[in-house]
Design a protein around this motif. Structure first.
Motif, PDB file in Angstrom:
ATOM      1  N   GLU A  27       0.999  -1.164  -0.050  1.00  0.00           N
ATOM      2  CA  GLU A  27      -0.272   0.070   0.039  1.00  0.00           C
ATOM      3  C   GLU A  27       0.822   1.330   0.104  1.00  0.00           C
ATOM      4  O   GLU A  27       0.600   2.317  -0.653  1.00  0.00           O
ATOM      5  CB  GLU A  27      -1.123  -0.026   1.280  1.00  0.00           C
ATOM      6  N   ASN A  30       1.567   2.398  -3.661  1.00  0.00           N
ATOM      7  CA  ASN A  30       0.199   2.902  -4.526  1.00  0.00           C
ATOM      8  C   ASN A  30       0.082   4.118  -5.231  1.00  0.00           C
ATOM      9  O   ASN A  30      -0.476   4.229  -6.068  1.00  0.00           O
ATOM     10  CB  ASN A  30      -0.885   2.354  -3.923  1.00  0.00           C
ATOM     11  N   SER A  31       0.920   5.146  -4.734  1.00  0.00           N
ATOM     12  CA  SER A  31       0.730   6.247  -5.104  1.00  0.00           C
ATOM     13  C   SER A  31       1.353   6.618  -6.341  1.00  0.00           C
ATOM     14  O   SER A  31       1.212   7.714  -7.186  1.00  0.00           O
ATOM     15  CB  SER A  31       1.028   7.232  -3.947  1.00  0.00           C
ATOM     16  N   ASP A  33       2.726   5.732 -10.420  1.00  0.00           N
ATOM     17  CA  ASP A  33       2.484   5.183 -11.789  1.00  0.00           C
ATOM     18  C   ASP A  33       3.776   4.130 -12.121  1.00  0.00           C
ATOM     19  O   ASP A  33       4.663   5.205 -12.526  1.00  0.00           O
ATOM     20  CB  ASP A  33       1.892   6.106 -12.792  1.00  0.00           C
TER      21      ASP A  33
END
Length: 172
Positions: A27, A30-31, A33
């Motif tokens: 997690e 996840n920010s 790309d």
């Protein structure tokens, strides 16, 4: 003819889950790309193992929209999104069917058992591996044991500001 590709994430010590099967350790990453949307845009079909499917399905929503998904399993599926279908047959037959498709490549999405099965068949052409800067110490390994070595050639590496490294390999 469709190619078979793997796009996976693992800890620096080669784990895809914690000892209890959780992927929550990912997690914090996840920010950013990492090229996932571009990758998925070239895929016509996803293939995954039953454990991976059950984990994604239990999240309460299907994260892969209307993309065709084949779940390699040894048991039937009671409920599944419309675009998800079980495969209980021979993997070689599935590979032959998918190679003929004209809708894009095939993403072998995991887990370790599914990846190993497709490697043993010699059909995975390309790997994209995200190496996350964390040591889990224990958990499910990225790859299951095998007597068959697989030679990979590095196509490129990209380092992200948060310490994640994306490695791209061609198999063979």
């Amino acid at each position: 003819m469709a190619g078979f590709r793997a796009y996976m994430a693992a800890s620096l010590d080669g784990r895809i889950t914690t000892a209890d099967g959780s992927i929550a350790w990912m997690e914090p990453f996840n920010s950013m790309d990492y090229g996932f949307d571009d990758f998925v845009g070239h895929m016509g079909t996803m293939v995954m193992g039953r454990t991976t499917y059950d984990h994604l399905h239990a999240m309460g929503h299907w994260p892969h929209g209307d993309k065709r998904c084949i779940v390699v399993t040894s048991r039937g599926m009671e409920t599944a999104p419309d675009n998800v279908e079980p495969w209980l047959g021979d993997l070689g037959q599935l590979v032959e069917e998918l190679r003929r498709q004209k809708t894009g490549d095939v993403w072998v999405a995991g887990g370790a058992k599914a990846i190993r099965a497709f490697l043993e068949l010699g059909v995975i052409d390309h790997f994209d591996l995200l190496v996350m800067p964390v040591l889990l110490g224990d958990g499910r390994p990225l790859f299951e044991r095998s007597e068959r070595p697989s030679r990979l050639t590095l196509l490129g590496a990209r380092t992200f500001a948060n310490g994640v490294v994306r490695l791209s390999y061609v198999v063979g």
